[in-house]
Design a protein around this motif. Sequence first.
Motif, mmCIF file in Angstrom:
data_model
loop_
_atom_site.group_PDB
_atom_site.id
_atom_site.type_symbol
_atom_site.label_atom_id
_atom_site.label_comp_id
_atom_site.label_asym_id
_atom_site.label_seq_id
_atom_site.Cartn_x
_atom_site.Cartn_y
_atom_site.Cartn_z
ATOM 1 N N GLN A 67 26.244 15.422 51.629
ATOM 2 C CA GLN A 67 25.359 16.744 51.402
ATOM 3 C C GLN A 67 26.236 17.941 51.427
ATOM 4 O OE1 GLN A 67 22.355 17.079 54.363
ATOM 5 N NE2 GLN A 67 21.894 14.633 53.922
ATOM 6 N N VAL A 68 25.957 19.151 50.816
ATOM 7 C CA VAL A 68 26.806 20.030 50.793
ATOM 8 C C VAL A 68 26.428 21.296 51.403
ATOM 9 C CG1 VAL A 68 27.450 21.990 48.821
ATOM 10 C CG2 VAL A 68 27.509 19.423 48.308
ATOM 11 N N VAL A 69 27.474 22.074 51.867
ATOM 12 C CA VAL A 69 27.253 23.384 52.611
ATOM 13 C C VAL A 69 28.072 24.341 51.754
ATOM 14 C CG1 VAL A 69 27.895 24.691 54.769
ATOM 15 C CG2 VAL A 69 27.582 22.178 54.995
ATOM 16 N N ILE A 70 27.091 25.392 51.433
ATOM 17 C CA ILE A 70 27.428 26.279 50.649
ATOM 18 C C ILE A 70 28.067 27.306 51.729
ATOM 19 C CG2 ILE A 70 26.800 28.277 49.268
ATOM 20 C CD1 ILE A 70 24.514 26.356 48.117
ATOM 21 N N ARG A 71 29.575 27.800 51.556
ATOM 22 C CA ARG A 71 29.863 28.419 52.612
ATOM 23 C C ARG A 71 29.234 30.022 52.768
ATOM 24 N NH1 ARG A 71 36.070 28.780 49.979
ATOM 25 N NH2 ARG A 71 35.439 29.327 47.767
ATOM 26 N N SER A 72 29.773 30.912 53.544
ATOM 27 C CA SER A 72 29.233 32.049 53.854
ATOM 28 C C SER A 72 29.461 33.118 52.594
ATOM 29 C CB SER A 72 29.593 32.727 55.161
ATOM 30 O OG SER A 72 31.133 32.686 55.041
ATOM 31 N N HIS A 73 30.444 32.935 51.734
ATOM 32 C CA HIS A 73 30.710 33.538 50.763
ATOM 33 C C HIS A 73 29.925 33.725 49.716
ATOM 34 C CE1 HIS A 73 34.806 34.137 51.975
ATOM 35 N NE2 HIS A 73 35.283 33.200 51.589
ATOM 36 N N GLY A 74 29.045 32.599 49.620
ATOM 37 C CA GLY A 74 28.113 32.381 48.619
ATOM 38 C C GLY A 74 28.604 31.930 47.325
ATOM 39 N N VAL A 117 30.887 46.361 40.792
ATOM 40 C CA VAL A 117 31.118 45.656 41.955
ATOM 41 C C VAL A 117 32.423 46.058 42.356
ATOM 42 C CG1 VAL A 117 31.239 43.433 42.936
ATOM 43 C CG2 VAL A 117 29.724 43.913 41.037
ATOM 44 N N ALA A 118 32.530 46.629 43.560
ATOM 45 C CA ALA A 118 33.797 46.901 44.279
ATOM 46 C C ALA A 118 34.329 45.781 45.100
ATOM 47 C CB ALA A 118 33.606 48.125 45.296
ATOM 48 N N GLY A 119 35.585 45.292 44.507
ATOM 49 C CA GLY A 119 36.125 44.167 45.255
ATOM 50 C C GLY A 119 37.192 43.289 44.404
ATOM 51 N N ASP A 120 37.624 42.245 45.022
ATOM 52 C CA ASP A 120 38.668 41.504 44.251
ATOM 53 C C ASP A 120 38.081 40.465 43.470
ATOM 54 O OD1 ASP A 120 40.493 39.688 43.784
ATOM 55 O OD2 ASP A 120 41.292 39.127 45.899
ATOM 56 N N ARG A 121 38.330 40.533 42.101
ATOM 57 C CA ARG A 121 37.868 39.707 41.201
ATOM 58 C C ARG A 121 37.932 38.146 41.399
ATOM 59 N NH1 ARG A 121 40.003 43.307 38.352
ATOM 60 N NH2 ARG A 121 38.293 43.879 37.034
ATOM 61 N N ALA A 122 39.143 37.992 41.954
ATOM 62 C CA ALA A 122 39.431 36.586 42.357
ATOM 63 C C ALA A 122 38.823 36.076 43.373
ATOM 64 C CB ALA A 122 41.080 36.458 42.545
ATOM 65 N N HIS A 123 38.268 36.809 44.263
ATOM 66 C CA HIS A 123 37.556 36.419 45.433
ATOM 67 C C HIS A 123 36.163 35.652 45.239
ATOM 68 C CE1 HIS A 123 35.990 36.448 49.610
ATOM 69 N NE2 HIS A 123 37.026 36.536 49.970
ATOM 70 N N PRO A 124 35.941 34.519 45.722
ATOM 71 C CA PRO A 124 34.936 33.567 45.513
ATOM 72 C C PRO A 124 33.504 34.571 45.807
ATOM 73 C CG PRO A 124 36.179 32.543 47.277
ATOM 74 C CD PRO A 124 36.859 33.735 46.830
ATOM 75 N N GLU A 125 33.537 35.427 46.872
ATOM 76 C CA GLU A 125 32.428 36.279 47.098
ATOM 77 C C GLU A 125 31.932 37.132 45.944
ATOM 78 O OE1 GLU A 125 32.413 38.768 50.818
ATOM 79 O OE2 GLU A 125 31.052 40.185 49.686
ATOM 80 N N VAL A 126 32.867 37.940 45.163
ATOM 81 C CA VAL A 126 32.825 38.554 44.146
ATOM 82 C C VAL A 126 32.285 37.760 42.835
ATOM 83 C CG1 VAL A 126 34.069 40.234 42.349
ATOM 84 C CG2 VAL A 126 34.381 40.236 45.043
ATOM 85 N N GLN A 127 32.869 36.562 42.792
ATOM 86 C CA GLN A 127 32.344 35.594 41.724
ATOM 87 C C GLN A 127 31.084 35.283 42.024
ATOM 88 O OE1 GLN A 127 35.696 32.774 41.896
ATOM 89 N NE2 GLN A 127 37.035 34.078 40.926
ATOM 90 N N GLY A 128 30.661 34.957 43.212
ATOM 91 C CA GLY A 128 29.246 34.521 43.568
ATOM 92 C C GLY A 128 28.444 35.717 43.163
#
Length: 646
Positions: A67-74, A117-128
């Motif tokens: 079963q998968v847990v999707i982390r808080s970054h989304g 979107v203000a942020g780091d394009r390599a960050h998973p949250e921004v990719q989400g």
Amino acid sequence: MKIIKAKTAGFCFGVDRAVNMTYQLLGQGVPVATLGPLIHNPQCVDDLAARGAITVDRAEDVPPGCQVVIRSHGVPETVYDALRARGIIYHDATCPFVAKIHRLARRAGQEGRVLLVAGDRAHPEVQGIVGHACGEVHIFADLSELEKICQEIDGKSGVFAVAQTTFEVKKWRECTNFLKKVYTNPQIFDTICNATWARQQEAERLSRMCDCMVVIGGRHSSNTQKLAAVAGKHTRTILVETAAELEPAWFWGVQTVGVTAGASTPSSIIEEVLSSMSEEIREEEMSFEEMIDASMKPVYSGKAVKGVVTAITPSEVQVDIGTKQTGFVKLEELTNDPSAKVEDLVKKGDELDLIVTKVNDQEGIVYLSKKRFDENKGKEEVAAAVESGEIMEGDVTESNSGGVVVLVNNVRVFVPRSQATLRHSEDYTKLVKQHVRLRIKQCEGRHIVGSIREVLAEEADAKREAFWQNVEIGKHYTGTVKSLTNYGAFVDIGGVDGLVHISELSWDRIKHPSEVVKVGDVIDVYVKDLDTENKKVSLGFKKVEDDPWVKFKAEYPIGSVFTAPVVSITKFGAFVRILPGVDGLVHISEISRDRVEKVSDVLSVGQEVQVKLIDVDYDKKRISLSMKALLNEAPVQEDAAEEAAE
Ligand code: F3S
């Protein structure tokens, strides 16, 4: 050296929620995979791995059965699609603040606006976030990048601006000021998480007053890096992942050191670092302004509020309580039933009565409890029942050596064992899981005491009264055997115990009532006699139609010949068992034509003998049989008795 620990150091709400969710699943033996490391803290990730959690990069890599847990970054929408396509069960720990940005991203596209979107394009949250957009999207890391983007795009249809939750506040202000100048009506959403903002603010304030700052957290954690960057502007700042990295030389000549930690740093690591550095540790105290602020808050612990359910997960519900904070009600605060499922209890849009249990202003979170509200309400009703004497109802949830606990209107009421059952001999632990009626005798603070016995005694009195009004000799009852004595069985026939004398239990001669009945048996009885003055009832159990003498009279006329066993031998003859409960005597003179000196010389117990019925005294219940009488006659057939009876 004085050490000051930041109040905001450590796990933020979203990370805490994701980590707890994963530990909970592992604790239940569920094989868990996380999409990417659950948090930016290698020690915590290692601990989860040691408990069986695996980390995969893509939904396609999830092993079967996991079963998968999707982390808080989304994650982007496509990841949900991939999980669903493979039929994988997933637990969405996307931080609600991140999920809100996902909704904004979708809305921008639906309204035909450009999403910035203000942020780091390599960050998973921004990719989400980008993965939830359905129109034109641009990512910028600072003002200069934003300026370039704005020169290139056609922003006539309008722009939507959102920020990664951990984006630096100062940079965001610069960027949004710029957007306000360039566009007439930009839609700007301040999505920087309060937790991040509060950590950065506190780190900045601490770093101004300390000779040195220690920032604890994963080196790959964006918010830890930003904390170090903010603090580093004002004082010497050291970033460590664990206590093992600390070096005493760093603190030579240092008077005051500040300690903070990223939002994904477990408290155990913070404590380790602090105890390694320890000398004098104090938490930063609340400023006067903060105290004033706190006192003016409309939401405080203990306040009763109404909340509308906005989202549901297996372990909690999110509620809108009409303030800027987001409300959460954990499953264990919704119900006392450990097997209940959230979706069976509430649905989106439901309005709940709740009590605030904890307010976290830094993170904009309020924890609430429905159970506490129900308990408070129930307690008022229970307290009123002490006065009114009203009979309450509840379910027995547990027993202990002192008695049982009954849940009455969500309030735990203790019933001492002496008050739990009508008879002291009854097993009070059998009440567990039963629905009971009780009287509340005392309600003082947490000391709430009730009596089941009092209600049972009243019910028994009422039954007894009804019994004596309606009872008459010959009336039949169905009763329960309550106890046995040497002389009979006591049977409860509805609030009244009647006695079935041992002689009334069986037509056979028995030595003890237990040969016929046992405690708990439900039997049919009839009233044989009544003593209304002393309230005593004699009951009959054996049936007339089963009386062997009735059968004997009908089936064995005088002259019948039959074979039967000798059951006892006396000086004057032998007793023969005609029917169970009916014996006849072959007198010594009726055994043979010859003189018999001693019965045992010619007969023995168990021997089958052919006899003739020669006389019966029904009053004295005496039967005379003869063997000798048959010696004068021709051989007699075995069914003679039946023929004679005809
Ligand atoms: Fe959520 Fe803020 Fe933490 S966005 S994951 S609570 S830093």
